[in-house]
Design a protein around this motif. Structure first.
Motif, mmCIF file in Angstrom:
data_model
loop_
_atom_site.group_PDB
_atom_site.id
_atom_site.type_symbol
_atom_site.label_atom_id
_atom_site.label_comp_id
_atom_site.label_asym_id
_atom_site.label_seq_id
_atom_site.Cartn_x
_atom_site.Cartn_y
_atom_site.Cartn_z
ATOM 1 N N VAL A 79 0.856 -1.184 0.000
ATOM 2 C CA VAL A 79 0.000 0.000 0.000
ATOM 3 C C VAL A 79 0.893 1.235 0.000
ATOM 4 O O VAL A 79 1.732 1.402 0.888
ATOM 5 N N LEU A 80 0.705 2.080 -0.992
ATOM 6 C CA LEU A 80 1.374 3.376 -1.061
ATOM 7 C C LEU A 80 0.373 4.424 -0.589
ATOM 8 O O LEU A 80 -0.735 4.510 -1.122
ATOM 9 N N LEU A 81 0.763 5.196 0.438
ATOM 10 C CA LEU A 81 -0.075 6.286 0.935
ATOM 11 C C LEU A 81 0.695 7.590 0.790
ATOM 12 O O LEU A 81 1.845 7.689 1.229
ATOM 13 N N GLN A 82 0.061 8.555 0.180
ATOM 14 C CA GLN A 82 0.655 9.885 0.053
ATOM 15 C C GLN A 82 -0.380 10.907 0.480
ATOM 16 O O GLN A 82 -1.547 10.816 0.107
ATOM 17 N N GLU A 83 0.072 11.897 1.242
ATOM 18 C CA GLU A 83 -0.797 12.997 1.632
ATOM 19 C C GLU A 83 -0.209 14.286 1.063
ATOM 20 O O GLU A 83 0.970 14.585 1.262
ATOM 21 N N TRP A 84 -1.051 15.018 0.327
ATOM 22 C CA TRP A 84 -0.634 16.246 -0.345
ATOM 23 C C TRP A 84 -1.419 17.428 0.193
ATOM 24 O O TRP A 84 -2.573 17.285 0.599
ATOM 25 N N LYS A 85 -0.803 18.609 0.145
ATOM 26 C CA LYS A 85 -1.462 19.818 0.638
ATOM 27 C C LYS A 85 -2.694 20.187 -0.185
ATOM 28 O O LYS A 85 -3.670 20.691 0.357
ATOM 29 N N SER A 86 -2.632 19.957 -1.498
ATOM 30 C CA SER A 86 -3.743 20.373 -2.355
ATOM 31 C C SER A 86 -3.854 19.448 -3.569
ATOM 32 O O SER A 86 -2.925 18.699 -3.880
ATOM 33 N N LEU A 87 -4.967 19.563 -4.247
ATOM 34 C CA LEU A 87 -5.163 18.806 -5.479
ATOM 35 C C LEU A 87 -4.156 19.246 -6.534
ATOM 36 O O LEU A 87 -3.630 18.420 -7.281
ATOM 37 N N GLU A 88 -3.852 20.511 -6.577
ATOM 38 C CA GLU A 88 -2.864 21.022 -7.536
ATOM 39 C C GLU A 88 -1.494 20.361 -7.306
ATOM 40 O O GLU A 88 -0.816 19.971 -8.252
ATOM 41 N N ASP A 89 -1.125 20.216 -6.053
ATOM 42 C CA ASP A 89 0.149 19.567 -5.727
ATOM 43 C C ASP A 89 0.140 18.102 -6.157
ATOM 44 O O ASP A 89 1.120 17.595 -6.702
ATOM 45 N N LEU A 90 -0.963 17.432 -5.914
ATOM 46 C CA LEU A 90 -1.093 16.030 -6.336
ATOM 47 C C LEU A 90 -1.044 15.930 -7.858
ATOM 48 O O LEU A 90 -0.397 15.036 -8.406
ATOM 49 N N ASN A 91 -1.699 16.855 -8.542
ATOM 50 C CA ASN A 91 -1.668 16.864 -10.009
ATOM 51 C C ASN A 91 -0.231 16.945 -10.525
ATOM 52 O O ASN A 91 0.146 16.239 -11.462
ATOM 53 N N LYS A 92 0.574 17.798 -9.910
ATOM 54 C CA LYS A 92 1.974 17.938 -10.324
ATOM 55 C C LYS A 92 2.718 16.618 -10.152
ATOM 56 O O LYS A 92 3.523 16.235 -11.000
ATOM 57 N N PHE A 93 2.452 15.926 -9.050
ATOM 58 C CA PHE A 93 3.105 14.641 -8.827
ATOM 59 C C PHE A 93 2.694 13.625 -9.892
ATOM 60 O O PHE A 93 3.530 12.916 -10.441
ATOM 61 N N VAL A 94 1.405 13.569 -10.202
ATOM 62 C CA VAL A 94 0.915 12.595 -11.189
ATOM 63 C C VAL A 94 1.524 12.857 -12.565
ATOM 64 O O VAL A 94 1.722 11.928 -13.346
ATOM 65 N N LEU A 95 1.882 14.083 -12.849
ATOM 66 C CA LEU A 95 2.497 14.423 -14.135
ATOM 67 C C LEU A 95 4.023 14.320 -14.097
ATOM 68 O O LEU A 95 4.682 14.556 -15.108
ATOM 69 N N SER A 96 4.564 13.918 -12.961
ATOM 70 C CA SER A 96 6.021 13.898 -12.788
ATOM 71 C C SER A 96 6.663 12.605 -13.283
ATOM 72 O O SER A 96 6.002 11.596 -13.523
ATOM 73 N N ARG A 97 7.986 12.652 -13.388
ATOM 74 C CA ARG A 97 8.781 11.479 -13.748
ATOM 75 C C ARG A 97 8.676 10.404 -12.653
ATOM 76 O O ARG A 97 8.679 9.217 -12.934
ATOM 77 N N ASP A 98 8.583 10.839 -11.392
ATOM 78 C CA ASP A 98 8.463 9.881 -10.291
ATOM 79 C C ASP A 98 7.184 9.057 -10.403
ATOM 80 O O ASP A 98 7.174 7.866 -10.105
ATOM 81 N N PHE A 99 6.103 9.683 -10.856
ATOM 82 C CA PHE A 99 4.858 8.918 -10.986
ATOM 83 C C PHE A 99 4.976 7.867 -12.094
ATOM 84 O O PHE A 99 4.304 6.837 -12.036
#
Length: 110
Positions: free
Chosen positions: A50-70
């Motif tokens: 199980v991977l759990l991530q908590e982000w400050k905002s939806l915008e921050d999560l969006n950036k992660f989903v578009l990242s190389r790490d994702f």
């Protein structure tokens, strides 16, 4: 914002999946907009992660989903032995220990 990813691994692929996801934990947590990023193994089933991530905002999560790490997370999902469970949950409020204390402690006499 809470990202939850459950991955069922084949025993021979588990180490590869842990390595892929594990490689993004430190860099992700280093981002100021990431409140936490953790990878857990389920106690009843060592092949379920199980991977759990908590982000400050939806915008921050969006950036992660578009990242190389994702992309690494997606590669790990491709190695899963079953279709992974993926969800993003919004959190309207967050309660701490005071919530439990309020319910569990007896009322004070006037």
């Amino acid at each position: 914002m809470l990202l939850i990813l459950r991955i069922k691994t084949a025993p021979l692929r588990r180490a590869e999946i842990v390595e892929l996801i594990g490689s993004i934990i430190g860099p992700t947590e280093a981002q100021p907009s990431c409140l936490s990023c953790r990878l857990y193994s389920e106690t009843e089933d060592d092949d379920s992660l199980v991977l759990l991530q908590e982000w400050k905002s939806l915008e921050d999560l969006n950036k992660f989903v578009l990242s190389r790490d994702f992309k690494r997370v997606m590669a790990a999902m491709d190695l899963a032995s079953q279709v992974p469970e993926f969800s993003v949950n919004t959190v309207a409020s967050k309660l701490g220990w005071e919530f439990v204390e309020k319910l569990r402690l007896p009322p004070q006499a006037p």
